[in-house]
Design a protein around this motif. Structure first.
Motif, PDB file in Angstrom:
ATOM      1  N   PHE A  75     -28.205  12.046   1.871  1.00 31.88           N
ATOM      2  CA  PHE A  75     -27.165  11.282   1.475  1.00 31.88           C
ATOM      3  C   PHE A  75     -26.442  10.930   3.669  1.00 31.88           C
ATOM      4  O   PHE A  75     -25.576  10.734   4.022  1.00 31.88           O
ATOM      5  N   ASP A  76     -27.344  11.249   4.162  1.00 29.44           N
ATOM      6  CA  ASP A  76     -27.213  10.645   5.756  1.00 29.44           C
ATOM      7  C   ASP A  76     -27.171   9.711   5.715  1.00 29.44           C
ATOM      8  O   ASP A  76     -27.171   9.351   7.330  1.00 29.44           O
ATOM      9  N   GLN A  77     -28.083   9.176   5.346  1.00 29.71           N
ATOM     10  CA  GLN A  77     -28.415   7.542   5.819  1.00 29.71           C
ATOM     11  C   GLN A  77     -27.019   6.540   6.135  1.00 29.71           C
ATOM     12  O   GLN A  77     -26.765   6.109   6.880  1.00 29.71           O
ATOM     13  N   ASP A  78     -26.293   7.158   5.409  1.00 31.64           N
ATOM     14  CA  ASP A  78     -24.522   6.619   5.660  1.00 31.64           C
ATOM     15  C   ASP A  78     -23.862   7.793   5.293  1.00 31.64           C
ATOM     16  O   ASP A  78     -23.609   8.568   3.977  1.00 31.64           O
ATOM     17  N   ALA A  79     -22.669   7.421   6.176  1.00 31.59           N
ATOM     18  CA  ALA A  79     -21.999   9.375   6.541  1.00 31.59           C
ATOM     19  C   ALA A  79     -20.809   8.809   6.373  1.00 31.59           C
ATOM     20  O   ALA A  79     -19.087   9.603   6.020  1.00 31.59           O
ATOM     21  N   ARG A  80     -20.567   7.910   5.219  1.00 30.64           N
ATOM     22  CA  ARG A  80     -19.265   7.706   4.629  1.00 30.64           C
ATOM     23  C   ARG A  80     -18.932   8.754   3.672  1.00 30.64           C
ATOM     24  O   ARG A  80     -19.871   8.969   2.981  1.00 30.64           O
ATOM     25  N   PRO A  81     -17.604   8.715   3.614  1.00 28.20           N
ATOM     26  CA  PRO A  81     -17.345   9.747   2.377  1.00 28.20           C
ATOM     27  C   PRO A  81     -17.795   9.265   0.772  1.00 28.20           C
ATOM     28  O   PRO A  81     -17.620   8.660   1.070  1.00 28.20           O
ATOM     29  N   LYS A  82     -17.949  10.466   0.266  1.00 23.56           N
ATOM     30  CA  LYS A  82     -18.539  10.313  -1.029  1.00 23.56           C
ATOM     31  C   LYS A  82     -18.390  11.016  -2.266  1.00 23.56           C
ATOM     32  O   LYS A  82     -17.684  12.638  -1.973  1.00 23.56           O
ATOM     33  N   ASP A  83     -18.008  10.373  -2.896  1.00 24.03           N
ATOM     34  CA  ASP A  83     -17.705  11.163  -4.338  1.00 24.03           C
ATOM     35  C   ASP A  83     -18.834  11.773  -5.540  1.00 24.03           C
ATOM     36  O   ASP A  83     -19.277  11.294  -5.959  1.00 24.03           O
ATOM     37  N   VAL A  84     -19.294  12.595  -5.077  1.00 20.16           N
ATOM     38  CA  VAL A  84     -20.493  13.052  -5.670  1.00 20.16           C
ATOM     39  C   VAL A  84     -19.427  14.581  -7.036  1.00 20.16           C
ATOM     40  O   VAL A  84     -19.233  15.737  -6.244  1.00 20.16           O
ATOM     41  N   THR A  85     -19.873  14.201  -8.182  1.00 22.09           N
ATOM     42  CA  THR A  85     -19.342  15.160  -9.018  1.00 22.09           C
ATOM     43  C   THR A  85     -20.619  16.681  -8.864  1.00 22.09           C
ATOM     44  O   THR A  85     -19.568  17.635  -8.282  1.00 22.09           O
ATOM     45  N   VAL A  86     -21.002  16.918  -9.225  1.00 18.94           N
ATOM     46  CA  VAL A  86     -22.228  17.183  -9.135  1.00 18.94           C
ATOM     47  C   VAL A  86     -23.553  17.254  -8.945  1.00 18.94           C
ATOM     48  O   VAL A  86     -24.422  16.242  -9.608  1.00 18.94           O
ATOM     49  N   ILE A  87     -24.424  18.622  -8.079  1.00 19.74           N
ATOM     50  CA  ILE A  87     -25.644  18.249  -8.517  1.00 19.74           C
ATOM     51  C   ILE A  87     -26.373  19.570  -8.755  1.00 19.74           C
ATOM     52  O   ILE A  87     -26.572  19.759  -8.546  1.00 19.74           O
ATOM     53  N   ASN A  88     -27.387  18.724 -10.176  1.00 19.98           N
ATOM     54  CA  ASN A  88     -28.297  19.562 -10.014  1.00 19.98           C
ATOM     55  C   ASN A  88     -29.288  20.480  -9.569  1.00 19.98           C
ATOM     56  O   ASN A  88     -30.216  19.389  -9.834  1.00 19.98           O
ATOM     57  N   LYS A  89     -29.594  21.670  -9.452  1.00 19.40           N
ATOM     58  CA  LYS A  89     -31.128  21.304  -9.147  1.00 19.40           C
ATOM     59  C   LYS A  89     -31.691  22.320 -10.032  1.00 19.40           C
ATOM     60  O   LYS A  89     -31.175  23.842 -10.318  1.00 19.40           O
ATOM     61  N   ILE A  91     -20.443  14.008   1.444  1.00 21.43           N
ATOM     62  CA  ILE A  91     -19.985  14.385   0.070  1.00 21.43           C
ATOM     63  C   ILE A  91     -18.257  15.633   0.207  1.00 21.43           C
ATOM     64  O   ILE A  91     -18.457  16.275   0.777  1.00 21.43           O
ATOM     65  N   THR A  92     -17.611  14.791  -0.312  1.00 27.21           N
ATOM     66  CA  THR A  92     -15.798  15.401  -0.399  1.00 27.21           C
ATOM     67  C   THR A  92     -16.181  16.881  -0.909  1.00 27.21           C
ATOM     68  O   THR A  92     -15.411  17.351   0.261  1.00 27.21           O
ATOM     69  N   SER A  93     -16.223  17.114  -1.730  1.00 29.28           N
ATOM     70  CA  SER A  93     -15.999  18.528  -2.351  1.00 29.28           C
ATOM     71  C   SER A  93     -17.795  18.792  -3.084  1.00 29.28           C
ATOM     72  O   SER A  93     -17.798  18.776  -4.174  1.00 29.28           O
ATOM     73  N   PRO A  94     -18.558  19.308  -2.027  1.00 30.38           N
ATOM     74  CA  PRO A  94     -20.046  19.491  -2.730  1.00 30.38           C
ATOM     75  C   PRO A  94     -19.922  20.341  -3.999  1.00 30.38           C
ATOM     76  O   PRO A  94     -19.439  21.564  -3.277  1.00 30.38           O
TER      77      PRO A  94
END
Length: 973
Positions: free
Chosen positions: A915-929, A943-946
């Motif tokens: 996500f670091d190439q563009d530092a604008r705020p982003k809305d990401v619901t969930v990241i499944n690892k 990410i607003t609320s990671p």
């Protein structure tokens, strides 16, 4: 189904478009040529079709706009090589097409204006006819929308073919659009017979003073009826009027009773209706009942009537008395029948007539003369003088001639044969009936005695002829032709005294008349001055006696008129005098006549009609036998008056305000780079539906004739052995002037293909393949491509809008809807590799791409719009824009630079999400690892609320987060 192969090589032919200039084109109009995004506008100054052609051609060829410099303008000609009012536009490069649009005024659609003119319509309807089809009736005060609906109701046309604007009641402007757009249509016609609003003229024939018999005539348009009885009925008068060639049958209607008791009304209708017609003329000279008479009660005149010419002589210093004048006896005057000579008498200080001139002298013989010496010298050459002659033409018959002759100078030499300004001759016709002849000279009388003989043809002659029949005075000099004039004044002869004066009749070979005396004065005399001078004598019979009689005429009316007026005229000039005029009223009106004048009549008697008016001629008309007054009583018995003025009926006009310039391609473009030229294909036919063309083993570009959107191919094969280019670049740099411009021609090959194969076989491939598949469902397989033409732009550019399109890329570079404003739809994109999963393929999806599913097993991918499902097992993907539902990243790297919502990311294997190439705020619901080897980078904390869920893994070192985040764990189920 055929399989044509591209071979190129057709002969190059230059395109020629012909623009026809309308014959009704006008100065001040603006003609605009448009190529792509550039325009050339010319405001016309020429007033003819030929002048406009020359003007437009010159403006085109002088233009430095790159698009226009590729084309040459020339004057068009017909089969006989004569100018035909057209301009030819010819491509400078054979085989290179162009697209020009032309317009005049505010657009290239014809416009016609409907105007209801004449008297404003007060009701009714009109119709319009266009190409032999007539509308339903249209109300006189219709709105523009109503007129438009009526035109769209024509059988051959429909909604969208006309646009009508304007106020209710017009004028209305009709623009021809739709199927008629850009067409030089025929002008409509209008029928206004259904409109109301005109007024028919009504004239009334009146017989106010009840004639007792006789006939009258009526005139119209220069023609006269036959005699109409004084008591004719309305029907009789109507028949008489319609018998005139100037009044068509049925064009007048007469009503009312019979004359003279009842007026007759004449209504002008049909062909003469709704018009302000001329007033009927009346000739009532043959009617009886009211008449006017003029009686000469006293004849005017004086003792002058038996004389023709009078001369008087005085020197400038003398007193008007005694022997300072010299009247001649009848015996002396009689000798003038054979001529007269003149000499200066020192004893009487007078200029005397003492001898005669015979006929042979008049005819050209010689004449002996004597001029007496004088020691008195009353008439010095330095002093001016005037000789005044009063001639009574009525005493001389039909013509009177006055001849003035000059002899030699003091020194014996002849006077010049030409006239100069030393004399001024003035001849005027006086109201008294006399001709006044004044001769003003700048020098006086000679005093030296001279004797000699002089031939007539060396004399200077001035001849004045008065013709009372046409009131003309004529001048002849030295026997030359007479020149007629009225009230003529001329400059005249040599610097010397006057020697001889004679009065002649119509033939200059016989002399007649009387000369009583000659006078010399400083200034010309008036008639009253002459009378005063001669009235001061001592009882002799002077030429202007003070006694005589004034003319008296009596004017009477009979028939007891009760209204109207009569016309009284003198010498052709008249005035209307009321039937009941008083003496004072009549006198004032008569003196208003220019040929009478103020103070020249005295009227007594009256009042009319019971008592006659007595007119005495006084003033300048005193002692004169004047002409008889003329009286016209015709208006007292029949008159015509305009009781209702005719008013023109409503009219309708149509004019063309915008005439389109007609343009056609008279020689189509052709050449080796044209897809649409049959000679460029192995089958000698252009590919059609269901064909499978092959573009291979050639380097001939396909640049023109690219719009094949009506064709759907079964397959299209563009092999790697083809090294030419397909389509045009967006920026044209080969205009020939060194300038570039934004390409206005088609830049993509527009053709449908169920299957598209690019890059088959081995070869360098093409650096530019641009294909627009349109709305045809297509499956695309790209197995290779050439190199980018500029290092950035993909060599293969595709567009297509079918929602089920499938694109498979195994090697090479591809751009889908690459440029701004381009749109495409891709149901499935499969990006793979042959040799190197890292960079065998490069795909760019533009912002106008709607993509549903992406399966990526290698290569580089740039996404600029939304996706529904995405799965990557190798390579690198960068997402620049759009919202995304699910990103399944099994391996490789994904850079998420979009600010659109990312609903879910599933990471496994060694996948990397950045996500670091563009530092604008982003809305990401969930990241499944799902694996410890997968990594997440959000060092910038954008990410607003990671929220990260760890599924059967727990290596937190792979989470490179720059802020607090929520972490949950789950087990594999």
């Amino acid at each position: 189904m055929a399989s044509p192969i591209w071979i190129g090589g057709a002969p190059a032919v230059a395109q020629i478009d012909t623009v026809a200039i309308p014959t009704d084109i006008e100065a001040g109009q603006t003609v605009t040529f448009t190529i792509g995004h550039k325009t050339l506008s010319v405001t016309l100054t020429g007033t003819t079709q030929s002048a406009v052609v020359t003007e437009l051609m010159a403006a085109w060829n002088a233009s430095t706009i790159p698009e226009f410099t590729e084309i040459t303008a020339s004057v068009g000609a017909d089969a006989n090589d004569e100018e035909d009012g057209t301009i030819n536009l010819t491509s400078r490069t054979a085989g290179k097409p162009f697209a020009v649009t032309t317009s005049i005024g505010s657009g290239n659609n014809e416009k016609q204006v409907i105007t209801l003119g004449g008297t404003a319509a007060t009701g009714g309807t009109f119709t319009l006819t266009f190409n032999d089809e007539t509308t339903t009736p249209i109300a006189y005060n219709a709105s523009a929308a109503t007129v438009e609906s009526a035109l769209e109701g024509l059988a051959s046309y429909s909604s969208g073919d006309f646009t009508v604007t304007g106020s209710a009641g017009g004028p209305w402007t009709v623009e021809f659009i739709g199927t008629l757009a850009g067409t030089n249509v025929s002008i409509m016609t209008i029928d206004v017979s259904g409109l109301t609003g005109g007024v028919n003229e009504v004239q009334t024939i009146t017989s106010p003073n009840n004639p007792t018999g006789g006939t009258f005539r009526l005139g119209y348009g220069g023609q006269w009826t036959g005699n109409i009885a004084y008591n004719a009925s309305a029907a009789t008068i109507e028949t008489a009027l319609e018998a005139l060639g100037t009044i068509p049958t049925g064009s007048v209607s007469c009503s009312g009773g019979a004359l003279p008791g009842t007026d007759v009304t004449v209504t002008f209708q049909d062909n003469l209706g709704y018009a302000d017609v001329a007033l009927l003329e009346v000739d009532s000279s043959s009617l009886t009942g009211v008449t006017g008479t003029v009686t000469e009660t006293t004849a005017g005149g004086s003792n002058l009537e038996d004389k023709t010419v009078y001369f008087w002589t005085f020197n400038e210093d003398s007193v008007v008395s005694g022997n300072n004048y010299y009247p001649f006896s009848d015996e002396i005057a009689a000798s003038v029948l054979r001529g007269a000579t003149a000499s200066y008498s020192t004893s009487s200080s007078s200029f005397h007539i003492t001898g005669g001139i015979d006929e042979k002298c008049i005819q050209g013989g010689s004449y002996a003369y004597t001029v007496h010496d004088s020691t008195v010298g009353k008439f010095d050459e330095d002093e001016p003088f005037t000789i005044t002659c009063w001639v009574k033409p009525s005493s001389l018959g039909s013509r009177s001639v006055l001849v003035i002759k000059h002899s030699t100078k003091n020194d014996g030499s002849s006077y010049p044969s030409t006239l100069d300004s030393n004399y001024d001759f003035s001849l005027t016709m006086e109201p008294s009936g006399y001709v006044k002849f004044d001769v003003l000279k700048s020098g006086g009388f000679h005093t030296k005695t001279t004797t000699g003989t002089l031939a007539l043809n060396t004399w200077n002659l001035v001849t004045a002829i008065w013709d009372p029949d046409n009131t003309t005075l004529s001048i002849g000099i030295n026997g030359g032709a007479l020149e007629s004039a009225t009230g003529l004044t001329v400059g005249a002869a040599a610097a010397s005294s006057i020697r001889y004066l004679s009065v002649l009749t119509q033939s200059v070979q016989q002399l007649s008349g009387y000369i009583d005396s000659v006078g010399i004065f400083n200034d010309a005399l008036t008639l009253s001055e002459s009378r005063t001078i001669y009235a001061s004598g001592s009882g002799e019979d002077y030429p202007f006696p003070s006694d005589g009689s004034n003319e008296v005429q009596t004017l009477a009316l009979t028939g007891s008129p009760t209204s109207g007026s009569v016309n009284v005229s003198y010498q052709g000039v008249g005035v209307d005098i009321p039937y009941d005029a008083t003496a004072a009223e009549a006198e004032a009106l008569l003196e208003s006549i220019s040929t009478i004048g103020s103070g020249n009549v005295s009227v007594t008697g009256g009042d009319w009609p019971g008592t006659a008016l007595v007119v005495e001629f006084i003033g300048t008309l005193a002692l004169t036998n004047v002409e008889s007054l003329q009286i016209d009583t015709s208006s007292l018995v029949i008159s015509v008056s305009e009781t209702t003025k005719g008013v023109t009926a409503p009219t309708g006009t149509l004019e063309t305000t915008v005439t389109p310039l007609s343009q056609s391609t008279t020689t189509p473009n052709s050449g080796p780079n044209c897809w649409d030229v049959a000679a460029n294909w192995s089958t000698n036919t252009v590919p059609v539906n269901s064909d499978t063309p092959y573009i291979a083993d050639s380097d001939v570009d396909i640049l023109y004739g690219l719009d094949q959107s009506a064709v759907t191919l079964t397959e299209l094969h563009i092999e790697q052995t083809y090294t030419g280019t397909i389509g045009l670049p967006r920026i044209n740099t080969d205009g020939g002037t060194g300038s570039s411009y934004f390409e206005y021609r088609e830049t993509y090959l527009k053709v449908g293909a169920t299957e598209l194969f690019i890059g088959e076989k081995e070869g360098d491939g093409s650096e530019r393949i641009k294909i627009d598949l349109g709305s045809v469902q297509s499956t695309v397989l790209i197995t290779n491509s050439g190199d980018s033409p500029d290092g950035n732009t993909p060599p293969i550019l595709l567009m297509g809008t079918h929602p089920s399109n499938v694109i498979n890329v195994n090697r090479g570079e591809l751009g889908v809807a690459y440029y701004p404003t381009e749109v495409s739809t891709v149901a499935t994109l499969r990006q793979a590799f042959f040799d190197d999963a890292t960079d065998d393929t490069t795909v760019y999806l533009g912002a106008g791409v709607t993509v549903t599913n992406i399966t990526k097993t290698g290569g580089v991918l740039d996404i600029n719009s939304e996706t529904t499902t995405f799965q990557q097992t190798a390579g690198t993907t960068t997402i620049h824009d759009g919202a995304h539902s699910v990103l399944n990243i099994l391996a490789g790297m994904v850079n998420y630079n979009s600010t659109g919502t990312l609903a879910a990311v599933n990471l496994s294997g060694d996948a990397v999400l950045v996500f670091d190439q563009d530092a604008r705020p982003k809305d990401v619901t969930v990241i499944n690892k799902y694996s410890d080897d997968s990594e997440v980078f959000d060092e910038s904390g954008c990410i607003t609320s990671p929220v990260i869920q760890l599924h059967n893994c727990g290596d937190m070192s792979t989470l490179h987060m720059g802020k607090d985040f929520k972490l949950t764990f789950s087990t594999t189920t």
